[in-house]
Design a protein around this motif. Structure first.
Motif, PDB file in Angstrom:
ATOM      1  N   THR A 145       0.696  -1.267  -0.054  1.00 50.38           N
ATOM      2  CA  THR A 145      -0.015  -0.045   0.319  1.00 50.38           C
ATOM      3  C   THR A 145       0.738   1.258   0.169  1.00 50.38           C
ATOM      4  O   THR A 145       1.938   1.369   0.511  1.00 50.38           O
ATOM      5  N   PHE A 146       0.430   2.331  -0.873  1.00 49.81           N
ATOM      6  CA  PHE A 146       1.079   3.393  -0.887  1.00 49.81           C
ATOM      7  C   PHE A 146       0.270   4.638  -0.215  1.00 49.81           C
ATOM      8  O   PHE A 146      -1.099   4.727  -0.850  1.00 49.81           O
ATOM      9  N   LEU A 147       0.462   5.390   0.898  1.00 54.75           N
ATOM     10  CA  LEU A 147      -0.065   6.502   1.090  1.00 54.75           C
ATOM     11  C   LEU A 147       0.479   7.798   0.474  1.00 54.75           C
ATOM     12  O   LEU A 147       1.546   8.001   0.678  1.00 54.75           O
ATOM     13  N   ILE A 148      -0.327   8.265  -0.521  1.00 56.71           N
ATOM     14  CA  ILE A 148       0.080   9.456  -1.112  1.00 56.71           C
ATOM     15  C   ILE A 148      -0.626  10.710  -0.777  1.00 56.71           C
ATOM     16  O   ILE A 148      -1.661  11.016  -0.744  1.00 56.71           O
ATOM     17  N   ASP A 149       0.579  11.925  -0.493  1.00 55.34           N
ATOM     18  CA  ASP A 149      -0.241  12.950  -0.108  1.00 55.34           C
ATOM     19  C   ASP A 149      -0.962  13.746  -1.266  1.00 55.34           C
ATOM     20  O   ASP A 149      -0.678  13.530  -2.472  1.00 55.34           O
ATOM     21  N   PRO A 150      -1.307  14.907  -0.649  1.00 55.50           N
ATOM     22  CA  PRO A 150      -2.276  15.857  -1.941  1.00 55.50           C
ATOM     23  C   PRO A 150      -1.281  16.358  -3.061  1.00 55.50           C
ATOM     24  O   PRO A 150      -2.024  16.627  -3.974  1.00 55.50           O
ATOM     25  N   GLN A 151       0.095  16.218  -2.848  1.00 58.81           N
ATOM     26  CA  GLN A 151       0.923  16.873  -3.834  1.00 58.81           C
ATOM     27  C   GLN A 151       1.606  15.814  -4.531  1.00 58.81           C
ATOM     28  O   GLN A 151       2.186  16.056  -5.344  1.00 58.81           O
ATOM     29  N   GLY A 152       0.943  14.603  -4.393  1.00 60.08           N
ATOM     30  CA  GLY A 152       1.458  13.343  -5.356  1.00 60.08           C
ATOM     31  C   GLY A 152       2.726  12.791  -4.787  1.00 60.08           C
ATOM     32  O   GLY A 152       3.569  12.113  -5.526  1.00 60.08           O
ATOM     33  N   ILE A 153       3.049  12.937  -3.385  1.00 56.64           N
ATOM     34  CA  ILE A 153       4.466  12.333  -3.011  1.00 56.64           C
ATOM     35  C   ILE A 153       3.968  11.364  -1.965  1.00 56.64           C
ATOM     36  O   ILE A 153       3.127  11.257  -1.413  1.00 56.64           O
ATOM     37  N   VAL A 154       4.787  10.204  -2.174  1.00 56.65           N
ATOM     38  CA  VAL A 154       4.597   9.001  -1.320  1.00 56.65           C
ATOM     39  C   VAL A 154       4.813   9.393   0.302  1.00 56.65           C
ATOM     40  O   VAL A 154       6.139   9.571   0.722  1.00 56.65           O
ATOM     41  N   ALA A 155       3.850   9.391   0.957  1.00 51.29           N
ATOM     42  CA  ALA A 155       4.080   9.810   2.622  1.00 51.29           C
ATOM     43  C   ALA A 155       4.478   8.419   3.219  1.00 51.29           C
ATOM     44  O   ALA A 155       5.360   8.438   4.061  1.00 51.29           O
ATOM     45  N   LYS A 156       4.145   7.353   2.894  1.00 52.51           N
ATOM     46  CA  LYS A 156       4.577   6.040   3.491  1.00 52.51           C
ATOM     47  C   LYS A 156       4.128   4.964   2.464  1.00 52.51           C
ATOM     48  O   LYS A 156       3.159   4.764   2.020  1.00 52.51           O
ATOM     49  N   ARG A 157       5.067   4.041   2.524  1.00 56.77           N
ATOM     50  CA  ARG A 157       4.867   2.552   1.836  1.00 56.77           C
ATOM     51  C   ARG A 157       4.703   1.441   2.927  1.00 56.77           C
ATOM     52  O   ARG A 157       5.544   1.306   3.545  1.00 56.77           O
ATOM     53  N   TYR A 158       3.952   0.862   2.517  1.00 55.28           N
ATOM     54  CA  TYR A 158       3.452  -0.412   3.470  1.00 55.28           C
ATOM     55  C   TYR A 158       3.871  -1.611   2.856  1.00 55.28           C
ATOM     56  O   TYR A 158       3.134  -1.975   1.840  1.00 55.28           O
ATOM     57  N   THR A 159       4.935  -2.194   3.157  1.00 55.43           N
ATOM     58  CA  THR A 159       5.516  -3.356   2.503  1.00 55.43           C
ATOM     59  C   THR A 159       4.929  -4.848   3.153  1.00 55.43           C
ATOM     60  O   THR A 159       4.915  -5.889   2.523  1.00 55.43           O
TER      61      THR A 159
END
Length: 182
Positions: A145-159
């Motif tokens: 899972t990728f949590l992506i911020d409103p500017q399109g930057i990955v805030a967190k990657r869940y592996t």
């Protein structure tokens, strides 16, 4: 035969996790702090969606191996059950697998999925995000899972995703990210 394929995939994935045999994986994909790769994929209704179209809001982009398999069904139902809280937190949810639009439509209908499931049938997006796996004849997206911020930057990657708990982890982390910006 159609219903046998998800079971076969589940067995291959489980066997692959327990044993080491040759598999094809691609580059590692984006890490936290990096730009999320753009995509253009169809959902279960045949409508097209892009990352750029999600700009300005938080996005939960979760990849999963196969419609109708036990872990994937658990995960889609957990996100379904948490969708109101996720939307209240300002996040949109997109599920992505290599299944086709028709399979996603059947999966979404059976489990009353209130968000979009995107078809990455050629695996290009899974490859861009570093979650594509090919084991023998089987191709699928690794559960991440990728949590992506409103500017399109990955805030967190869940592996190391637990299909039952991932939506709750995302909600907790989303709240933390939003608190830290105030």
């Amino acid at each position: 035969m159609k219903h046998l394929m998800p079971l076969l995939l589940a067995l291959v994935v489980a066997f692959g996790a327990a044993c080491s045999f040759a598999d094809e994986t691609l580059p590692s994909g984006p890490a936290a702090g990096q730009a999320a790769p753009e995509f253009r994929l169809q959902d279960q209704k045949g409508d097209w969606h892009t990352l750029k179209g999600e700009h300005g809001k938080w996005l939960v982009l979760y990849f999963y191996p196969k419609d109708f398999t036990p872990g994937c069904t658990t995960e889609v139902c957990a996100y379904r059950d948490d969708i109101v809280a996720l939307r209240k937190a300002g996040a949109d949810v997109l599920g992505v697998s290599l299944d086709d639009v028709k399979s996603h439509a059947e999966f979404a209908e059976k489990y009353h999925v209130p968000f979009r499931l995107l078809s990455d049938a050629d695996g290009k997006v899974a490859k861009a995000y570093g979650v594509y796996v090919k084991r023998g004849p089987m191709e699928y997206a690794r559960r991440e899972t990728f949590l992506i911020d409103p500017q399109g930057i990955v805030a967190k990657r869940y592996t190391d995703v637990d299909p039952k708990e991932n939506s709750k982890q995302v909600l907790t982390d989303l709240d933390g990210f939003k608190q830290s910006k105030h």
